[in-house]
Scaffold this motif. Sequence first.
Motif: not given
Length: 683
Positions: A133-149, A153-157
């Motif tokens: 919600e603060k503007g981070k893309s799914e790819e950026e979140i994945a890169a920050a926590f070393f998980v797959s995109v 998506k699963q956790r956001l779902k």
Amino acid sequence: MTKSKKITLSASRDIPFNNLVLSQSNVRKVKAGVSIEELAEDIARRTLLSSITVRPVLDDDGAETGMFEIPAGGRRYRALELLVKQRRLNKTAPVPCIVRIDGLAEEDSLAENIQRAPLHPLDQFRAFQAMREKGKSEEEIAAAFFVSVNVVKQRLKLAAVSATLLDAYAEEEMTLDQLMAFTVNPDHERQEQVWDALKQHYSKQPFEIRRMLTEGAVRASDRRAQFVGLDNYVEAGGEVLRDLFQTDDGGWLQDAALLETMVTEKLNEEAEAIRAEGWHWIEVATDFPYGHTYDLRRIRGEAERMSDEEDATYAALKAEYDKLEEEYAEADELPEEVDERLGEIETAMEALQNRPIRFEPEDYAIAGAFVSIDGSGRLRVERGYVRPEDEPAIECDDGSEGDEVHPNTDDEAVDGVGQATDLDEEEDDDGTKPLSDRLVCDLTVHRTMALRNALANDPQLAMLACLHAMVLQLFYHYGQDSCIEITPKSMQFGAQAEGLADMPYVQSIDLGIETWASNLPKEPEELWDALIEWDSDSRDALFAHCVAMTVNAVQEPHYRKPRQIAHADGLAATLGLDMAKAGWSPTAQSYLGRATKAQIAAAVREAKGDKDADRIAGFKKPDMVEAAEELLAGTGWLPEPLRTPPLIEQPDEPEFEIVDENLSAHGDESEPGEHQTALEAAE
């Protein structure tokens, strides 16, 4: 009043990295959690978020040496060490540390690992949602926590599920697997309705939740969805429900009415193109029942020959394909570009081999076509079928029209074979009158018996004659071109078993029929010469196919045939038939939907055990059917009528020798005049 003693926190200080060493007192021995490499990348991104607990290293006299050992925080130390080796961190860089003196080093290590409270999954889901919600893309979140995109998506779902359900999950009223099942349908109101309904259920299995949330939707693997195309459906405004936590075969199409409309429109468009070819009639349906063409004669057109240019293209493709296969024959794995090129060549060669079928103008005038969708969602066009009412009249030898010519129609009625009821006509002195019917009949009786004798002594030709007779009956509409009076019966099915056309063994036998039919001559009178020219392997294969078409092991309620069924059991045992391996499985359509609840429970009990059978015993019939279908999938369970009995070993058969009844008794122990049997078993 006694004053409580004030606690003093351990001192905090920065210590150069090269003054730190690992302690042997660290209780963590087993690797777990995020890897050292991932932790190093996280420290490089966000610096060290938690201080390291250290203890001063003392010399033999108990004095500090200036070095500090790490009983708790070894993974952080190793991550920092990796950054130093990579020259991304100075070896004298200050590291924030908590200096402990009291107690045991092992106590520090154990306490730090045990007392650390893991983050509740729901907090993690919501944290990902807040970052999104603060503007981070799914790819950026994945890169920050070393998980797959996909994990993001699963956790956001999960975080997007109804707040009521999230609260139930937080209060441990719902498992994570159940929460994941609710993500299938984004409608919060529907989610809450299903959750309320499940509270009355004995079981709240995830598959039940998914079924209830997708009720009325159409699987993306359905032939109709494949025919229309998911992209076209979405573009038309349709919604697709997806399951990010299980294989969903593309999801579920929510708007079934829209899908039906699109299927009808596309089928009609395709049918118009087929109608433009000039057929007498066209029938259109999403699917036709198996056996819908049994009463119709099939006109088989001829495939157009390749042009010289197409021949050259095919030869070039074949040469390239063979060269690549030979070049990489010893390779364990084909390079990606080579594998892709081989696929392209196969597709191009297949397109050249699938030749357009050409029909005669008179064929279009009497025949029609069926237009439908096959099991994989592709257009199916069955051309060249003639209805009985459209059959042209057959002209008899005398010029009249009729269906059949009867030779015994003159005044000499023949009663039995070769026995005339009237006397021979008087001889015609001038010799111009044809032979009498009685004489011709008598002569051909002799010829028939001689033919029988000759054929009985030529097994190969006898098999060819039998094959010719069977092929005429099974593959030609008017198969009356054989003197061999063998009539194979091929029972036709369709209405008896819904979904028959989609079974792999049915598709295989149908493909065989189509293949043989396309290789047989168009006219029945050309069949004998064609079969003579075939090699023995081809004739044997066709013979086996014809015999196979006559098999009938159906148990009908009004026609009991225990001896035939017993033979079918023996045939299946000899062939090693396994219906589960052949492709049959207990589904709602094939078995479970038509069995009683007790029979369903018995099947699950036999395949999976008492626990699963008892669990579904209290379900309503639809829920029980769906649960049983999932439980029985892949087990190989079969109902009794489909099971193949074990093959019973037969005792060695006695050998037989032919004994001449008129042989003299010299050297024989039998009494003179005693008759011996023609076939005598050798002891």
